[in-house]
Design an enzyme around this catalytic site. Structure first.
Site, PDB file in Angstrom:
ATOM      1  N   TYR A  80      46.458  39.378  32.346  1.00  0.00           N
ATOM      2  CA  TYR A  80      47.332  40.518  32.623  1.00  0.00           C
ATOM      3  C   TYR A  80      48.257  40.776  31.438  1.00  0.00           C
ATOM      4  O   TYR A  80      48.458  41.920  31.027  1.00  0.00           O
ATOM      5  CB  TYR A  80      48.138  40.226  33.890  1.00  0.00           C
ATOM      6  CG  TYR A  80      49.039  41.340  34.354  1.00  0.00           C
ATOM      7  CD1 TYR A  80      48.522  42.453  35.001  1.00  0.00           C
ATOM      8  CD2 TYR A  80      50.417  41.252  34.177  1.00  0.00           C
ATOM      9  CE1 TYR A  80      49.352  43.464  35.453  1.00  0.00           C
ATOM     10  CE2 TYR A  80      51.261  42.254  34.627  1.00  0.00           C
ATOM     11  CZ  TYR A  80      50.726  43.361  35.267  1.00  0.00           C
ATOM     12  OH  TYR A  80      51.556  44.365  35.718  1.00  0.00           O
ATOM     13  N   SER A  88      54.224  46.375  31.249  1.00  0.00           N
ATOM     14  CA  SER A  88      54.902  45.344  32.034  1.00  0.00           C
ATOM     15  C   SER A  88      55.782  44.526  31.109  1.00  0.00           C
ATOM     16  O   SER A  88      55.515  44.438  29.904  1.00  0.00           O
ATOM     17  CB  SER A  88      53.864  44.429  32.692  1.00  0.00           C
ATOM     18  OG  SER A  88      54.471  43.278  33.265  1.00  0.00           O
ATOM     19  N   ASP A  97      37.220  55.658  39.354  1.00  0.00           N
ATOM     20  CA  ASP A  97      37.205  54.289  38.836  1.00  0.00           C
ATOM     21  C   ASP A  97      37.540  54.396  37.355  1.00  0.00           C
ATOM     22  O   ASP A  97      36.719  54.846  36.557  1.00  0.00           O
ATOM     23  CB  ASP A  97      35.831  53.650  39.038  1.00  0.00           C
ATOM     24  CG  ASP A  97      35.807  52.174  38.670  1.00  0.00           C
ATOM     25  OD1 ASP A  97      36.611  51.766  37.794  1.00  0.00           O
ATOM     26  OD2 ASP A  97      34.988  51.426  39.236  1.00  0.00           O
ATOM     27  N   LYS A 141      48.259  44.265  29.297  1.00  0.00           N
ATOM     28  CA  LYS A 141      49.460  45.093  29.150  1.00  0.00           C
ATOM     29  C   LYS A 141      49.928  45.147  27.697  1.00  0.00           C
ATOM     30  O   LYS A 141      50.517  46.144  27.268  1.00  0.00           O
ATOM     31  CB  LYS A 141      50.566  44.564  30.059  1.00  0.00           C
ATOM     32  CG  LYS A 141      50.253  44.724  31.553  1.00  0.00           C
ATOM     33  CD  LYS A 141      49.914  46.154  31.906  1.00  0.00           C
ATOM     34  CE  LYS A 141      49.741  46.343  33.412  1.00  0.00           C
ATOM     35  NZ  LYS A 141      49.424  47.742  33.775  1.00  0.00           N
TER      36      LYS A 141
END
Length: 256
Positions: A152, A139, A60, A156
């Site tokens: 997100y 990304s 994890d 990123k």
């Protein structure tokens, strides 16, 4: 001789999608690969399919202590760590007004915290064993902004900034450790397809049933080829770079 012969690699999020594609290509190129994930069933399956040059370890990435145990064990058993691919990531739909605190913290913990801990422990051991290559999965969301996945984008963006900080630190210290980020557009992976399904459901049930990708998607190997290049000695003079693999998406005005 493969392009990665003799190298030892850890890949996070390797049970499926981009991480799985990386692992398969790494093994074909001669690397010994430690696949990590929280999806043990798929991780063990992929490792078994790849044979004696691959192994699965549960990790994890949100927890520093798990990273320390994993990295120390890999070095104890294999003598070194040459490559780290910080690939693990998650995404949940939500803009700056609708993204929940729970989703925000989960997304940041996996992508930003996980990459931080991975880089920290990789540098710790790589500097003692001759150097290595760290590849962080970012990304184009951190380049152009995508309002429907605000957390997100934030995660990123953190990965992109951290990559440069690690690259500069290691270069100044003379560690022979390179750190680069890759910025894909949409790739045909389970995560991307699930987000597309959720978005279609939000637009309406009838549309969702027939929805396909709204834009051209890349294939996992499109990213794996770039990861393999950055992991190999062919890229020895590339450090601190943010490499877009997006079919010009990020330089086309506006979001599709």
């Amino acid at each position: 001789m493969g392009r990665l012969s003799g190298k030892v690699a850890i890949i996070t999020g390797a049970a499926k999608g981009l991480g799985e594609a990386d692992a398969r290509m790494f093994v074909r190129e001669g690397a010994r690969v430690v696949l990590t994930d929280v999806d043990s069933a798929n991780g063990e399956r992929v490792a078994a399919e790849l044979g004696e040059m691959a192994e699965y370890r549960h990790l994890d990435v949100r927890h520093d202590a798990e990273w320390r145990v994993l990295v120390d064990d890999v070095v104890a058993r294999h003598g070194k760590l040459d490559i780290l691919v910080n690939n693990a990531g998650v995404v949940e739909l939500g803009d700056i007004e609708t993204q929940t605190e729970k989703d925000y913290r989960f997304i940041m913990a996996v992508s930003a915290d996980g990459t931080w801990f991975g880089c920290q422990h990789a540098v710790r051991v790589m500097k003692e064993t001759g150097g290595g290559s760290i590849i962080n999965m970012a990304s184009i969301a951190s380049v152009q902004g995508e309002s429907a996945v605000a957390a997100y984008c934030a995660a990123k963006g953190a990965v992109e900034g951290l990559t440069r900080a690690v690259a500069v630190h290691c270069a100044r210290a003379g560690y022979n450790i390179r750190c680069n980020s890759i910025h894909p557009a949409g790739i045909l992976t389970p995560m991307v397809m699930e987000v597309g399904r959720q978005a279609a459901l939000m637009r309406g049930a009838e549309e969702a049933l027939n929805a396909g990708p709204l834009v051209k998607l890349g294939e996992p190997d499109d990213i794996a080829y770039t990861v393999t290049f950055l992991a190999s000695d062919e890229s020895k003079f590339i450090n601190g770079a943010a490499i877009r693999v997006d079919d010009a998406r990020s330089v086309i005005a506006g979001n599709p």
